[in-house]
Each structure stands twice: as C-alpha cells, then as structure tokens.
Write a protein that holds these residues in place. Structure first.
Motif, PDB file in Angstrom:
ATOM      1  N   ILE A  75      98.350  33.871  30.277  1.00 37.70           N
ATOM      2  CA  ILE A  75      99.492  34.370  29.498  1.00 37.70           C
ATOM      3  C   ILE A  75     100.109  35.579  30.198  1.00 37.70           C
ATOM      4  O   ILE A  75     101.339  35.695  30.294  1.00 37.70           O
ATOM      5  CB  ILE A  75      99.067  34.735  28.057  1.00 37.70           C
ATOM      6  CG1 ILE A  75      98.655  33.490  27.286  1.00 37.70           C
ATOM      7  CG2 ILE A  75     100.178  35.496  27.338  1.00 37.70           C
ATOM      8  CD1 ILE A  75      99.784  32.559  26.921  1.00 37.70           C
ATOM      9  N   LYS A  76      99.265  36.460  30.722  1.00 34.37           N
ATOM     10  CA  LYS A  76      99.781  37.626  31.458  1.00 34.37           C
ATOM     11  C   LYS A  76     100.588  37.168  32.679  1.00 34.37           C
ATOM     12  O   LYS A  76     101.647  37.718  32.981  1.00 34.37           O
ATOM     13  CB  LYS A  76      98.638  38.536  31.889  1.00 34.37           C
ATOM     14  CG  LYS A  76      97.978  39.253  30.729  1.00 34.37           C
ATOM     15  CD  LYS A  76      96.780  40.065  31.206  1.00 34.37           C
ATOM     16  CE  LYS A  76      96.050  40.692  30.027  1.00 34.37           C
ATOM     17  NZ  LYS A  76      94.814  41.382  30.447  1.00 34.37           N
ATOM     18  N   GLY A  77     100.092  36.144  33.366  1.00 39.37           N
ATOM     19  CA  GLY A  77     100.819  35.599  34.512  1.00 39.37           C
ATOM     20  C   GLY A  77     102.121  34.938  34.110  1.00 39.37           C
ATOM     21  O   GLY A  77     103.129  35.058  34.812  1.00 39.37           O
ATOM     22  N   LEU A  78     102.120  34.249  32.976  1.00 39.64           N
ATOM     23  CA  LEU A  78     103.336  33.617  32.462  1.00 39.64           C
ATOM     24  C   LEU A  78     104.397  34.673  32.181  1.00 39.64           C
ATOM     25  O   LEU A  78     105.560  34.511  32.554  1.00 39.64           O
ATOM     26  CB  LEU A  78     103.020  32.818  31.194  1.00 39.64           C
ATOM     27  CG  LEU A  78     104.210  32.201  30.464  1.00 39.64           C
ATOM     28  CD1 LEU A  78     104.894  31.145  31.321  1.00 39.64           C
ATOM     29  CD2 LEU A  78     103.755  31.602  29.133  1.00 39.64           C
ATOM     30  N   GLY A 126     109.665  29.978  36.093  1.00 37.32           N
ATOM     31  CA  GLY A 126     108.913  30.199  37.329  1.00 37.32           C
ATOM     32  C   GLY A 126     107.629  29.400  37.364  1.00 37.32           C
ATOM     33  O   GLY A 126     107.267  28.824  38.395  1.00 37.32           O
ATOM     34  N   ARG A 127     106.922  29.348  36.240  1.00 35.48           N
ATOM     35  CA  ARG A 127     105.692  28.555  36.165  1.00 35.48           C
ATOM     36  C   ARG A 127     106.014  27.074  36.346  1.00 35.48           C
ATOM     37  O   ARG A 127     105.316  26.353  37.048  1.00 35.48           O
ATOM     38  CB  ARG A 127     104.965  28.765  34.836  1.00 35.48           C
ATOM     39  CG  ARG A 127     104.396  30.151  34.623  1.00 35.48           C
ATOM     40  CD  ARG A 127     103.501  30.657  35.762  1.00 35.48           C
ATOM     41  NE  ARG A 127     102.575  29.660  36.247  1.00 35.48           N
ATOM     42  CZ  ARG A 127     102.233  29.495  37.541  1.00 35.48           C
ATOM     43  NH1 ARG A 127     102.732  30.289  38.459  1.00 35.48           N
ATOM     44  NH2 ARG A 127     101.388  28.557  37.903  1.00 35.48           N
ATOM     45  N   ARG A 128     107.092  26.604  35.694  1.00 37.98           N
ATOM     46  CA  ARG A 128     107.470  25.195  35.850  1.00 37.98           C
ATOM     47  C   ARG A 128     107.754  24.878  37.314  1.00 37.98           C
ATOM     48  O   ARG A 128     107.306  23.847  37.828  1.00 37.98           O
ATOM     49  CB  ARG A 128     108.692  24.869  34.989  1.00 37.98           C
ATOM     50  CG  ARG A 128     109.111  23.388  35.120  1.00 37.98           C
ATOM     51  CD  ARG A 128     110.346  23.077  34.339  1.00 37.98           C
ATOM     52  NE  ARG A 128     111.446  23.897  34.856  1.00 37.98           N
ATOM     53  CZ  ARG A 128     112.593  24.072  34.220  1.00 37.98           C
ATOM     54  NH1 ARG A 128     112.803  23.508  33.042  1.00 37.98           N
ATOM     55  NH2 ARG A 128     113.538  24.810  34.752  1.00 37.98           N
ATOM     56  N   ALA A 186     106.185  22.196  42.318  1.00 34.76           N
ATOM     57  CA  ALA A 186     105.865  22.270  43.747  1.00 34.76           C
ATOM     58  C   ALA A 186     104.471  21.720  44.021  1.00 34.76           C
ATOM     59  O   ALA A 186     104.267  20.990  45.005  1.00 34.76           O
ATOM     60  CB  ALA A 186     105.986  23.714  44.234  1.00 34.76           C
ATOM     61  N   ALA A 187     103.507  22.043  43.164  1.00 38.13           N
ATOM     62  CA  ALA A 187     102.139  21.546  43.351  1.00 38.13           C
ATOM     63  C   ALA A 187     102.091  20.026  43.209  1.00 38.13           C
ATOM     64  O   ALA A 187     101.439  19.339  44.008  1.00 38.13           O
ATOM     65  CB  ALA A 187     101.195  22.209  42.345  1.00 38.13           C
ATOM     66  N   ALA A 240      93.178  30.544  34.977  1.00 42.71           N
ATOM     67  CA  ALA A 240      94.328  30.975  34.190  1.00 42.71           C
ATOM     68  C   ALA A 240      94.760  29.942  33.155  1.00 42.71           C
ATOM     69  O   ALA A 240      95.533  30.252  32.256  1.00 42.71           O
ATOM     70  CB  ALA A 240      95.507  31.296  35.113  1.00 42.71           C
ATOM     71  N   VAL A 241      94.259  28.729  33.299  1.00 41.01           N
ATOM     72  CA  VAL A 241      94.688  27.641  32.420  1.00 41.01           C
ATOM     73  C   VAL A 241      93.577  26.601  32.332  1.00 41.01           C
ATOM     74  O   VAL A 241      92.827  26.407  33.290  1.00 41.01           O
ATOM     75  CB  VAL A 241      96.019  27.027  32.938  1.00 41.01           C
ATOM     76  CG1 VAL A 241      95.858  26.361  34.272  1.00 41.01           C
ATOM     77  CG2 VAL A 241      96.637  26.089  31.940  1.00 41.01           C
TER      78      VAL A 241
END
Length: 106
Positions: A15-18, A25-27, A32-33, A77-78
C-alpha cells in the motif's frame, strides 16, 4: 493464448508503494512484467473487498503464469492468487471425455 484470473491483495508495504507509485504507475509496471513474459493484460481493475486488484491476463502457458505469481508474491508487497480460465468450448470438450471414477461410498 491461455487466460488467467489474477487476484491480488497488497500488504502494508505494498500500500505504501502504491501511494508512492500511483495506481496508474502500478498498472504500467504490471503490464510491463506481463508483456516481458510474452503476455498481455486484458483487464486491470482495483476493487473493494478481500482483494485490491483483479486482472485478466493472457500468458503463453502455466509456467509463465507461475513465474508471474511467484515473482509478484515473492516481493512481499502483494499476495497473488492465479486461476486458469476455461472457455465454454474447453468445458464442452472436457465433458466429452469419459473417465473411470468411483464416487466415495458407491
């Protein structure tokens, strides 16, 4: 190409990274992955409830799907659940196959 339902739940660190990276940005990072594995993100949604993200992705095979899930969950993170999706035609073909099976107690 096989399709997979991917359900993800962020950890506190996720959540902090989101917040830092933004939802879009996460999408983009997930796309990309998936693209790097030879696949495509068909749908990507943030959701309420037990999960935070629900996606439908096309990937070449189960090995690539497992790699995505293991790498993603391994980040800490997930947490990810990946479910292979079957078409109606797939299930029709499966119904045509006769198998030898005895139900418990029969």
């Amino acid at each position: 190409m096989p399709k997979y339902l991917v359900q993800a739940r962020y950890t506190t660190e996720g959540i902090k990274g989101l917040i830092r990276d933004s939802a879009s940005g996460r999408r983009a990072d997930v796309q990309a992955a998936v693209n790097a594995l030879g696949g495509k993100v068909e749908a990507f949604y943030y959701v309420f409830g037990d999960d935070d993200v629900v996606m439908i992705v096309d990937l070449p095979n189960n090995i690539k799907a497992a790699a995505l899930g293991l790498t993603t969950s391994g980040s800490g993170a997930v947490r990810v659940r990946t479910t292979p999706l079957l078409t109606v035609e797939d299930v029709d073909q499966a119904l045509e196959i006769q198998t030898q099976y005895r139900a418990p107690g029969k």
